[in-house]
Design a protein around this motif. Structure first.
Motif, PDB file in Angstrom:
ATOM      1  N   THR A 188      -1.910   4.655   7.794  1.00 18.49           N
ATOM      2  CA  THR A 188      -2.567   5.078   9.032  1.00 18.49           C
ATOM      3  C   THR A 188      -1.616   4.795  10.198  1.00 18.49           C
ATOM      4  O   THR A 188      -0.646   4.025  10.055  1.00 18.49           O
ATOM      5  CB  THR A 188      -3.859   4.268   9.280  1.00 18.49           C
ATOM      6  OG1 THR A 188      -3.479   2.899   9.475  1.00 18.49           O
ATOM      7  CG2 THR A 188      -4.814   4.376   8.098  1.00 18.49           C
ATOM      8  N   GLU A 192      -2.649  12.992  11.185  1.00 18.66           N
ATOM      9  CA  GLU A 192      -3.970  12.653  10.610  1.00 18.66           C
ATOM     10  C   GLU A 192      -4.991  13.725  10.975  1.00 18.66           C
ATOM     11  O   GLU A 192      -5.836  14.110  10.170  1.00 18.66           O
ATOM     12  CB  GLU A 192      -4.452  11.296  11.159  1.00 18.66           C
ATOM     13  CG  GLU A 192      -3.714  10.113  10.561  1.00 18.66           C
ATOM     14  CD  GLU A 192      -3.889   8.822  11.388  1.00 18.66           C
ATOM     15  OE1 GLU A 192      -4.754   8.765  12.288  1.00 18.66           O
ATOM     16  OE2 GLU A 192      -3.140   7.864  11.112  1.00 18.66           O
ATOM     17  N   LYS A 198       0.838  -1.205   0.000  1.00 22.62           N
ATOM     18  CA  LYS A 198       0.000   0.000   0.000  1.00 22.62           C
ATOM     19  C   LYS A 198       0.876   1.259   0.000  1.00 22.62           C
ATOM     20  O   LYS A 198       0.589   2.243  -0.678  1.00 22.62           O
ATOM     21  CB  LYS A 198      -0.910  -0.002   1.242  1.00 22.62           C
ATOM     22  CG  LYS A 198      -1.727   1.280   1.372  1.00 22.62           C
ATOM     23  CD  LYS A 198      -2.532   1.344   2.651  1.00 22.62           C
ATOM     24  CE  LYS A 198      -3.116   2.742   2.841  1.00 22.62           C
ATOM     25  NZ  LYS A 198      -3.721   2.950   4.152  1.00 22.62           N
ATOM     26  N   ALA A 199       1.966   1.209   0.757  1.00 26.01           N
ATOM     27  CA  ALA A 199       2.795   2.416   0.934  1.00 26.01           C
ATOM     28  C   ALA A 199       3.716   2.697  -0.246  1.00 26.01           C
ATOM     29  O   ALA A 199       4.202   3.814  -0.391  1.00 26.01           O
ATOM     30  CB  ALA A 199       3.645   2.259   2.195  1.00 26.01           C
ATOM     31  N   LYS A 225       3.124  16.393  -4.415  1.00 23.79           N
ATOM     32  CA  LYS A 225       2.348  15.227  -4.848  1.00 23.79           C
ATOM     33  C   LYS A 225       2.397  15.045  -6.363  1.00 23.79           C
ATOM     34  O   LYS A 225       2.321  13.947  -6.869  1.00 23.79           O
ATOM     35  CB  LYS A 225       0.888  15.355  -4.395  1.00 23.79           C
ATOM     36  CG  LYS A 225       0.739  15.156  -2.898  1.00 23.79           C
ATOM     37  CD  LYS A 225      -0.702  15.329  -2.437  1.00 23.79           C
ATOM     38  CE  LYS A 225      -0.752  15.335  -0.920  1.00 23.79           C
ATOM     39  NZ  LYS A 225      -2.036  15.594  -0.328  1.00 23.79           N
ATOM     40  N   GLU A 254      -4.505  16.892   8.868  1.00 22.29           N
ATOM     41  CA  GLU A 254      -4.975  16.629   7.501  1.00 22.29           C
ATOM     42  C   GLU A 254      -6.504  16.646   7.465  1.00 22.29           C
ATOM     43  O   GLU A 254      -7.123  17.257   6.584  1.00 22.29           O
ATOM     44  CB  GLU A 254      -4.416  15.265   7.059  1.00 22.29           C
ATOM     45  CG  GLU A 254      -4.810  14.827   5.669  1.00 22.29           C
ATOM     46  CD  GLU A 254      -3.784  15.196   4.593  1.00 22.29           C
ATOM     47  OE1 GLU A 254      -2.582  14.994   4.827  1.00 22.29           O
ATOM     48  OE2 GLU A 254      -4.216  15.682   3.528  1.00 22.29           O
ATOM     49  N   TYR A 298       4.757  12.949   2.105  1.00 21.26           N
ATOM     50  CA  TYR A 298       4.966  14.315   1.597  1.00 21.26           C
ATOM     51  C   TYR A 298       5.608  15.241   2.620  1.00 21.26           C
ATOM     52  O   TYR A 298       5.915  16.385   2.312  1.00 21.26           O
ATOM     53  CB  TYR A 298       3.622  14.960   1.205  1.00 21.26           C
ATOM     54  CG  TYR A 298       2.769  14.053   0.382  1.00 21.26           C
ATOM     55  CD1 TYR A 298       3.170  13.720  -0.910  1.00 21.26           C
ATOM     56  CD2 TYR A 298       1.587  13.525   0.876  1.00 21.26           C
ATOM     57  CE1 TYR A 298       2.402  12.866  -1.675  1.00 21.26           C
ATOM     58  CE2 TYR A 298       0.819  12.673   0.106  1.00 21.26           C
ATOM     59  CZ  TYR A 298       1.236  12.347  -1.156  1.00 21.26           C
ATOM     60  OH  TYR A 298       0.488  11.503  -1.913  1.00 21.26           O
ATOM     61  N   HIS A 350       0.298   7.676  -7.280  1.00 21.24           N
ATOM     62  CA  HIS A 350      -0.415   7.398  -6.039  1.00 21.24           C
ATOM     63  C   HIS A 350       0.591   7.003  -4.955  1.00 21.24           C
ATOM     64  O   HIS A 350       1.445   6.160  -5.189  1.00 21.24           O
ATOM     65  CB  HIS A 350      -1.373   6.224  -6.315  1.00 21.24           C
ATOM     66  CG  HIS A 350      -2.337   5.965  -5.214  1.00 21.24           C
ATOM     67  ND1 HIS A 350      -3.197   6.926  -4.743  1.00 21.24           N
ATOM     68  CD2 HIS A 350      -2.579   4.847  -4.489  1.00 21.24           C
ATOM     69  CE1 HIS A 350      -3.924   6.413  -3.765  1.00 21.24           C
ATOM     70  NE2 HIS A 350      -3.576   5.146  -3.601  1.00 21.24           N
ATOM     71  N   CYS A 351       0.480   7.612  -3.815  1.00 20.90           N
ATOM     72  CA  CYS A 351       1.319   7.205  -2.667  1.00 20.90           C
ATOM     73  C   CYS A 351       0.585   7.667  -1.416  1.00 20.90           C
ATOM     74  O   CYS A 351       0.786   8.783  -0.942  1.00 20.90           O
ATOM     75  CB  CYS A 351       2.710   7.829  -2.760  1.00 20.90           C
ATOM     76  SG  CYS A 351       3.830   7.184  -1.508  1.00 20.90           S
ATOM     77  N   PRO A 352      -0.327   6.844  -0.909  1.00 21.69           N
ATOM     78  CA  PRO A 352      -1.273   7.317   0.097  1.00 21.69           C
ATOM     79  C   PRO A 352      -0.734   7.417   1.517  1.00 21.69           C
ATOM     80  O   PRO A 352      -1.416   7.941   2.393  1.00 21.69           O
ATOM     81  CB  PRO A 352      -2.375   6.257   0.032  1.00 21.69           C
ATOM     82  CG  PRO A 352      -1.663   5.005  -0.362  1.00 21.69           C
ATOM     83  CD  PRO A 352      -0.528   5.419  -1.242  1.00 21.69           C
ATOM     84  N   GLY A 353       0.474   6.929   1.772  1.00 20.58           N
ATOM     85  CA  GLY A 353       0.945   6.913   3.160  1.00 20.58           C
ATOM     86  C   GLY A 353       0.230   5.821   3.940  1.00 20.58           C
ATOM     87  O   GLY A 353      -0.464   4.969   3.354  1.00 20.58           O
TER      88      GLY A 353
END
Ligand code: SAM
Length: 482
Positions: A61, A273, A43-44, A415, A276, A324, A56-59
């Motif tokens: 949780t 989080e 995912k990362a 981004k 954001e 980011y 895409h690079c969502p980081g």
């Protein structure tokens, strides 16, 4: 189930103690769950378009990242390190932004038990710079080549009121130097009111930095027994007030070594989080300071000191979780530790720092008013040369800030993956300025070889040509600040 609401403005809710404890349990239970660890790493991992731009690079949780932090399978830790470096290079390239701290005053009314500025410490020499002395310190920093400062002060409404801080910022920006002025002043002062944050914004500050020290409320109250900093909620909600006051770029951090690192790690990511979710933009930077020896302070008296390996793992996991966000390491750390962390996500470092009030104008490094021992005591030229030998580009660039690209506007540039066409040439031009104006012959030779190689990496032909022309102009004229 714990109440965890990242959108809440209350410190108790967005740094929810029960949620952190559940996260730590979840991480512990899954630390050998290879299937889960692989899916988190997948995912990362940044996904790219065919032309190399990031798609895409969502980081991650705080829960996912905490599983990576808990994992102690050597091959997976290697993968974590590799991914951290890949993410750093995707978003920030091989640039490392340079800065120096400037200590204005060590008067402080707080009782922080880990900090030599604490009110009861009678052995430290208390000093507050006059505006004349600030000018002299700034000239000394400009004479070294610095363009970016982080001002530091203790909390003392009588000695260091907001008016003093504002006047000092004005003084710093007003000192003109033949090779270019200080272009960005970041500010690390105690939590304050929305009105004061608005004044700091109007004074033209860059990032407002405030370390949480610890996210564990019970420990926080013990570690800050007296003074205004004792108020955990006021301190923890400071970034919300800063953003309400119009400050776009805020910098988070915890002082590693005070509390259990897993707790701090989860709290730090929950704070990110929260920012954001509420403000639409996460932290501009995250710093990773570790507690150091200082006057009246013995770091060994804190139970949670970290090994260098663990510290490296924490840095890598933060990098993966918030791709980011810029990451800062100071001269608290040794050359060897800094070298390792540079491959794990760090994007900003300080160089030639003095942590004493008035330290830059003294020939010898003064110790009587220092905040903590500086491990990396090299000159700026030595740090710049060392970075280049490791194939990093030391950058003195402040273009984003000058063009109003802060907060979400900076994040969208980051981004979009336009770093190679935008930040990369700017970094090379500011490095060329440094090399011509300040570097020793060997550093200069190494630097221009590096610039030549790095210019080739700029994808757009037109931008590559303009950058090369500007660099030639820097070499042959006094023109600066393109
Ligand atoms: N007075 C402001 C505040 O309360 O946030 C500015 C703080 S101080 C000048 C900057 C930071 O230095 C603190 O937030 C703390 O994390 C760090 N610090 C304090 N004592 C330290 C020590 N012994 N070793 C390393 N860092 C320390």
């Amino acid at each position: 189930m714990a109440i965890y609401n990242p959108e809440s403005l209350s410190a108790e809710e967005f740094i929810n103690h029960d949620e952190i404890l559940e996260t730590l349990q979840y991480a512990k239970a899954n630390k050998n769950n290879i299937e889960l660890i692989d899916s988190i790493l997948e995912k990362a991992r940044p996904k790219h378009y065919a032309d190399g731009r990031i798609m895409h690079c969502p980081g991650l949780t705080h829960r996912e990242a905490s599983v990576l932090l808990a994992c102690d399978i050597p091959e997976k830790i290697e993968e974590i390190y590799k991914l951290a470096n890949e993410i750093k290079l995707s978003f920030y390239g091989n640039r490392i932004v340079m800065f120096a701290p400037l200590y204005l005053s060590n008067y402080c009314v707080n009782g922080c038990v880990y900090c030599p500025y604490h009110l009861k410490n009678k052995s430290i020499a208390r000093k507050k710079l006059t505006q004349r002395e600030i000018r002299d310190e700034v000239i000394a920093l400009q004479d070294m080549g610095h363009k970016r400062l982080a001002i530091e002060a203790g909390e003392d409404p009588v000695h260091n009121p907001i008016e003093y801080i504002l006047e000092s910022i004005k003084t710093i920006y007003s000192v003109h130097h033949k090779n270019g002025d200080i272009r960005r002043v970041n500010v690390n002062i105690a939590a304050t009111t929305v009105e004061n944050y608005r004044k700091l914004k109007e004074a033209g500050i860059g990032t407002y930095i405030l370390f949480q020290e610890t996210y564990n409320k019970a420990s926080y109250l013990e570690l800050h027994p007296t003074g205004p900093k004792h108020d955990y909620d006021y301190h923890t909600e400071a970034m919300d007030r800063a953003m309400e006051g119009g400050i776009d770029d805020v910098g988070l951090g915890v002082l590693f070594g005070l509390e259990g690192y897993q707790y701090e790690f989860a709290g730090l990511l929950m704070h990110a989080e929260h920012l954001e979710a509420v403000h639409g933009v996460g932290p501009h930077t995250i710093s990773v300071p570790r507690i150091k020896r200082a006057d009246d302070i013995d770091p060994d008296s804190f139970e949670n000191s970290l090994s260098d390996e663990l510290f490296a793992k924490i840095t890598a996991c933060i990098r993966i979780a918030v791709p980011y966000t810029g990451m800062i390491i100071s001269t608290r750390e040794s050359e060897a530790v800094r070298e390792k962390l540079l491959t794990l996500g760090i994007s900003q470092i300080s160089g030639a720092s003095r942590t004493s009030v008035g330290g830059y104008t003294e020939d010898e490094r003064p110790h009587d008013s220092e905040q903590f021992d500086v491990s990396d005591q090299r000159t700026l030229d030595e740090v710049v040369r060392w970075l280049m030998e490791l194939e990093h580009i030391p950058s003195f660039c402040t273009a984003c800030y000058r063009e109003g690209r802060t907060g979400d506007r900076f994040m969208s540039l980051c981004k979009s993956g336009q770093i190679l066409n935008c930040c990369h040439p700017n970094a090379l031009m500011t490095l060329a300025e440094y090399l011509v104006d300040y570097a020793t012959p060997e550093t200069k030779r190494l630097g221009f070889d590096l610039i030549e190689r790095e210019l080739e990496k700029i994808p757009k032909e037109k931008i590559r040509r303009i950058a090369a022309e500007n660099i030639e102009r820097i070499k042959s004229s006094d023109k600066r600040d393109f």
